[in-house]
Design a protein around this motif. Structure first.
Motif, PDB file in Angstrom:
ATOM      1  N   ALA B 228       0.836  -1.198   0.000  1.00  0.00           N
ATOM      2  CA  ALA B 228       0.000   0.000   0.000  1.00  0.00           C
ATOM      3  C   ALA B 228       0.874   1.252   0.000  1.00  0.00           C
ATOM      4  O   ALA B 228       0.632   2.210  -0.744  1.00  0.00           O
ATOM      5  CB  ALA B 228      -0.925  -0.012   1.206  1.00  0.00           C
ATOM      6  N   GLN B 229       1.896   1.227   0.822  1.00  0.00           N
ATOM      7  CA  GLN B 229       2.797   2.378   0.893  1.00  0.00           C
ATOM      8  C   GLN B 229       3.419   2.658  -0.471  1.00  0.00           C
ATOM      9  O   GLN B 229       3.450   3.794  -0.948  1.00  0.00           O
ATOM     10  CB  GLN B 229       3.888   2.113   1.939  1.00  0.00           C
ATOM     11  CG  GLN B 229       4.987   3.178   1.919  1.00  0.00           C
ATOM     12  CD  GLN B 229       5.685   3.321   3.252  1.00  0.00           C
ATOM     13  OE1 GLN B 229       5.336   2.674   4.245  1.00  0.00           O
ATOM     14  NE2 GLN B 229       6.675   4.183   3.288  1.00  0.00           N
ATOM     15  N   VAL B 232       0.925   4.105  -2.969  1.00  0.00           N
ATOM     16  CA  VAL B 232       0.631   5.518  -2.743  1.00  0.00           C
ATOM     17  C   VAL B 232       1.811   6.386  -3.169  1.00  0.00           C
ATOM     18  O   VAL B 232       1.646   7.393  -3.870  1.00  0.00           O
ATOM     19  CB  VAL B 232       0.306   5.766  -1.258  1.00  0.00           C
ATOM     20  CG1 VAL B 232       0.276   7.252  -0.948  1.00  0.00           C
ATOM     21  CG2 VAL B 232      -1.029   5.116  -0.903  1.00  0.00           C
ATOM     22  N   HIS B 254      -1.854   1.146   8.384  1.00  0.00           N
ATOM     23  CA  HIS B 254      -0.576   1.656   7.900  1.00  0.00           C
ATOM     24  C   HIS B 254      -0.745   3.035   7.280  1.00  0.00           C
ATOM     25  O   HIS B 254       0.020   3.966   7.564  1.00  0.00           O
ATOM     26  CB  HIS B 254       0.021   0.681   6.892  1.00  0.00           C
ATOM     27  CG  HIS B 254       1.435   0.988   6.533  1.00  0.00           C
ATOM     28  ND1 HIS B 254       2.510   0.621   7.325  1.00  0.00           N
ATOM     29  CD2 HIS B 254       1.972   1.665   5.474  1.00  0.00           C
ATOM     30  CE1 HIS B 254       3.634   1.030   6.767  1.00  0.00           C
ATOM     31  NE2 HIS B 254       3.339   1.687   5.649  1.00  0.00           N
ATOM     32  N   LEU B 255      -1.740   3.171   6.456  1.00  0.00           N
ATOM     33  CA  LEU B 255      -1.981   4.442   5.786  1.00  0.00           C
ATOM     34  C   LEU B 255      -2.266   5.540   6.814  1.00  0.00           C
ATOM     35  O   LEU B 255      -1.691   6.632   6.758  1.00  0.00           O
ATOM     36  CB  LEU B 255      -3.188   4.304   4.840  1.00  0.00           C
ATOM     37  CG  LEU B 255      -2.959   4.156   3.348  1.00  0.00           C
ATOM     38  CD1 LEU B 255      -1.661   3.455   3.019  1.00  0.00           C
ATOM     39  CD2 LEU B 255      -4.122   3.432   2.683  1.00  0.00           C
ATOM     40  N   ARG B 256      -3.152   5.242   7.736  1.00  0.00           N
ATOM     41  CA  ARG B 256      -3.563   6.255   8.701  1.00  0.00           C
ATOM     42  C   ARG B 256      -2.493   6.586   9.725  1.00  0.00           C
ATOM     43  O   ARG B 256      -2.199   7.754   9.984  1.00  0.00           O
ATOM     44  CB  ARG B 256      -4.804   5.773   9.450  1.00  0.00           C
ATOM     45  CG  ARG B 256      -6.068   5.837   8.634  1.00  0.00           C
ATOM     46  CD  ARG B 256      -7.218   5.213   9.401  1.00  0.00           C
ATOM     47  NE  ARG B 256      -8.480   5.416   8.686  1.00  0.00           N
ATOM     48  CZ  ARG B 256      -9.555   4.651   8.860  1.00  0.00           C
ATOM     49  NH1 ARG B 256      -9.527   3.648   9.727  1.00  0.00           N
ATOM     50  NH2 ARG B 256     -10.653   4.885   8.179  1.00  0.00           N
ATOM     51  N   LEU B 261      -2.012   9.454   6.523  1.00  0.00           N
ATOM     52  CA  LEU B 261      -2.973   9.797   5.478  1.00  0.00           C
ATOM     53  C   LEU B 261      -4.397   9.642   5.988  1.00  0.00           C
ATOM     54  O   LEU B 261      -4.646   8.959   6.978  1.00  0.00           O
ATOM     55  CB  LEU B 261      -2.777   8.889   4.265  1.00  0.00           C
ATOM     56  CG  LEU B 261      -1.427   9.009   3.561  1.00  0.00           C
ATOM     57  CD1 LEU B 261      -1.318   7.985   2.439  1.00  0.00           C
ATOM     58  CD2 LEU B 261      -1.244  10.429   3.001  1.00  0.00           C
ATOM     59  N   VAL B 263      -8.102   8.155   5.266  1.00  0.00           N
ATOM     60  CA  VAL B 263      -8.954   7.274   4.472  1.00  0.00           C
ATOM     61  C   VAL B 263     -10.374   7.664   4.833  1.00  0.00           C
ATOM     62  O   VAL B 263     -10.718   7.694   6.026  1.00  0.00           O
ATOM     63  CB  VAL B 263      -8.701   5.800   4.831  1.00  0.00           C
ATOM     64  CG1 VAL B 263      -9.665   4.887   4.068  1.00  0.00           C
ATOM     65  CG2 VAL B 263      -7.254   5.412   4.561  1.00  0.00           C
TER      66      VAL B 263
END
Lengths: 336, 336
Positions: B228-229, B232, B254-256, B261, B263
Motif C-alpha cells: 500500500a505504501q 501511494v 498503515h496508511l492512517r 494519510l 482514508v
DNA sequence: CTGAAAGCGCTAACAT
DNA sequence: ATGTTAGCGCTTTCAG
C-alpha cells in the motif's frame, strides 16, 4: 473402486503373517527382513493402518476433545491454532466442539466427546457440571480447564495469574495519576473474571485508591460498550479497566466514535489478553499479556501427563503475564 | 475404577440379548417392552455405546475432517463455528487440522485424516495435491473445497462469486469518481485471489477505467501494508481494492497511522469478506460480503449428499455477495 | 523373532 | 421381534 486394503493383504504379498504386519506398523520389534518386505508390500498396495480398529483394541484414540466457547474473541482462535500444533506434534488430533451455551448444552457436548473415546478433554473457557466431571473421572478421562479457573482447586486448570494481573493494572493506573477508576469485568460467573476483578479492587486499595464502580460486561461487546457509556456519563470516570481485550475494543470504538471522546485524554482504557489486534495502531491498547503459547504448552503437558497416568501433578498452573503499556493510557510519569 | 460398561452388561441386566441392546441404541425396531428394559438397564449402569466399535463395523465414523490454514483471518473462525454447529446438528463431528504450510505438509495432514476414517473432508483455503485428491477418490471419501476454487471445475467447491465481486468493486469505484485505482490481490496462487483480481480488472475496463498497478499481497498483513505504501508513493493512487478484509485492516492502519494519510480523503480502501470487524467504527470498511452462513450451509449440504452417495450434483457452487458501502470510501454521487 | 489364535465392542445378516 | 452367529481390522498374549 479401490477396495480397502487391510493388513491381511499386505501380509499375503509380503509372505508374512498378519501379526508381523501389525508389528511393523505399531513399532514393535521385527527383523529387518520382515520390515523391508512389509514396507514394500504396503507401499505397493497403498496400505495404511486403520486407526479405528487400533483404537478399539488399545482403548486409546489419540484424540483430544476441545470444547471452546468464544471464537469471536481472538484469544481463542490463536489458542486453538497452538493446541493443534502442539498436539499434532505429539501424535494427537483434535475433535472440536463449539459450546456457546448453557451448562446442560456443554454437558451434552462432552457426553458426545466421551462416546468418541477421546483420551482427554480440554475445556477452554467453559465450565463443566459436577456430574460430568465425575463421569470423566469415573471413566478415567482427564480434563484440563484452559483459561478458566474453578472454585475447586483440585481440578486440573491452567490460567494466567489473573489476580496478580488485576493488581498490576490497578497499581499502574494509580501511579499514572488516574483518579476515578472503574472496572468492566468479565462475566462474574467465571472464576477468571472474578479473579481479575478482585485483584484489581485489591490493587486499587493497596495503592491508596478505590474502585468508583464496577459492571459485569458478560464478555459481550455490546454490554461492555453500554457499560462504558454509563460509567463515563454517570460516574465521570477517567480510566476503565476492561476484563478482556475483546470487550475493550468495543469500548474503545464506542467511546471514540459514538461518544466522540478521546482515549486516552478523556478516558484511559486497559484490556486483558494482549491479543494480536491490541497492538494494531487502530487500537494501540494497554493490556495485560496472557502468554497463550506458554499456557497452551502447560495445558498440553498436563493433559498428556494425566493420560499417561501421572498421579502427583500440581493441578493448578498459573502463568504470569506482564503489563504492556500502549497508547490507550497515558505514559507513566517519569520517576524523579 | 468404574470398568467400562458394554452392551453385554446391559443385556444381562435387561434380560435380553446383546443384539437387542444394539438395536435399541441404533434405532432399529424393537418392542416397547425391550426398549424400556434396555433403557432402564443402560441408565442404571451408565452405559453409552462405543462409537469406535460402531465405526469399525459400519465403516462410517460420523467424523468430518476440516483442514484450515489461517485462523488469524477472522473469516475462518467464524466459518469454523458455523461448520461446527451445522455438522453437529447432522450428527457429525469435526476433526480439525491446521495446515499453514506447504503442499507436503497438507498432504501429511490429510493422510492422517484418511487414517482416521473420516467420512468426508472440508478443505478450507488450502490446496490438496493431485495425488491426495486421487487417493480420496479411490477411497471414496468426498472432499469439498471451501472458499477455494480449483482450476478443475469437477472438484466439489463452494466459493462466493469472486469474479463478479471484483467487478462490483470496480464499477463502484469508478462511479464514485476515483481515477487512479490499484489492487493488492490475494495470493496469486489461489484461484479465489485470481478470480477477484481478474473480475476487478475486467470491471475497471468495462467501466472505462483501468488498473494503475497490482501487487500480490500474499494474504499477509505486512506484505499488504508495504504494498500500500508503495502504491501511494510510487503510483499516487487514490483508491485501493484489497483482496480480503484481513489485509485491508493492515492497509488502513498503515496508511492512517504510519503514513498519516486520511482514508477515504487521501486514499479509499475496499476489502473483501465483510468479517464482523469490518463494521467496527475503527475500520468502517467498504467491502464485499461473503455470506459465510450460506457458504457453510452449501458446503455441508454438498458434502453430506456426496457421503450419501449422491452422483448428480453440480460440483461448483458460487454464492453471490453484495457490496457493502461504508466510510472507507466516499459515498456514491447522487444520481442526477 | 514369528505365527496362530483370541478378542476389543459392536452391527448385520440369518434364522427362529 | 428377537436371539444366534459371524465378523469389522487390528493388537496382543502365547507357543514355538
Amino acid at each position: 473402486m479401490n477396495r480397502k486394503v487391510t493388513s491381511l493383504d499386505v501380509a499375503a504379498r509380503a509372505g508374512v503373517s498378519q501379526s508381523a504386519v501389525s508389528r511393523v506398523f505399531s513399532g514393535a520389534s521385527a527383523s529387518q527382513r520382515t520390515v523391508d518386505a512389509v514396507r514394500e508390500a504396503a507401499d505397493h498396495l497403498g496400505y495404511r493402518p486403520n486407526v479405528v480398529a487400533r483404537s478399539l483394541i488399545t482403548g486409546r484414540s489419540k484424540i483430544i476433545g476441545l470444547v471452546v466457547a468464544y471464537l469471536d474473541n481472538a484469544f481463542y482462535p490463536d489458542a486453538l491454532e497452538r493446541f493443534s500444533n502442539e498436539l499434532q506434534a505429539q501424535g494427537y488430533h483434535i475433535l472440536i466442539f463449539m459450546a456457546h451455551g448453557t451448562t446442560s448444552d456443554i454437558d451434552r457436548v462432552v457426553a458426545d466427546l466421551l462416546d468418541h473415546q477421546v483420551d482427554g478433554i480440554i475445556a477452554a473457557s467453559v465450565g463443566l457440571s459436577d456430574a460430568l466431571t465425575d463421569r470423566c473421572r469415573g471413566l478415567n478421562i482427564p480434563v484440563v480447564l484452559f483459561n478458566r479457573g474453578d472454585a475447586d482447586p483440585s481440578l486440573p486448570q491452567v490460567t494466567s495469574a489473573n489476580f496478580a494481573g488485576g493488581q498490576k493494572v490497578a497499581k499502574y493506573l494509580v501511579q499514572a495519576g488516574y483518579q476515578r477508576i472503574a472496572h468492566i469485568s468479565g462475566w462474574s460467573g467465571s472464576k477468571t473474571g472474578q479473579d481479575r476483578a478482585e485483584g484489581f479492587a485489591d490493587g486499587l486499595v493497596k495503592a491508596g485508591s478505590q474502585l468508583i464502580a464496577q459492571v459485569d460486561g458478560m464478555y459481550k461487546r455490546e454490554v461492555a460498550a453500554a457499560a462504558a457509556q454509563d460509567l463515563v456519563q454517570t460516574y465521570a470516570v477517567d480510566a476503565i479497566f476492561v476484563g478482556n481485550d475483546h470487550m475493550a475494543f468495543a469500548v474503545l470504538d464506542h467511546l471514540r466514535f459514538e461518544m466522540g471522546l478521546s482515549v486516552p485524554d478523556d478516558v484511559a482504557i486497559v484490556g486483558y489478553d494482549d491479543v494480536p489486534m491490541a497492538a494494531w495502531s487502530a487500537f494501540d491498547l494497554t493490556t495485560v499479556r496472557q502468554p497463550s503459547g506458554r499456557m497452551v504448552q502447560a495445558t498440553v503437558y498436563m493433559l498428556l501427563a494425566l493420560i499417561e497416568g501421572e498421579e502427583n501433578l500440581a493441578p493448578k498452573h498459573e502463568i504470569d503475564g506482564e503489563l504492556i503499556i500502549r497508547g490507550s493510557t497515558r505514559a507513566l510519569e517519569q520517576e524523579a
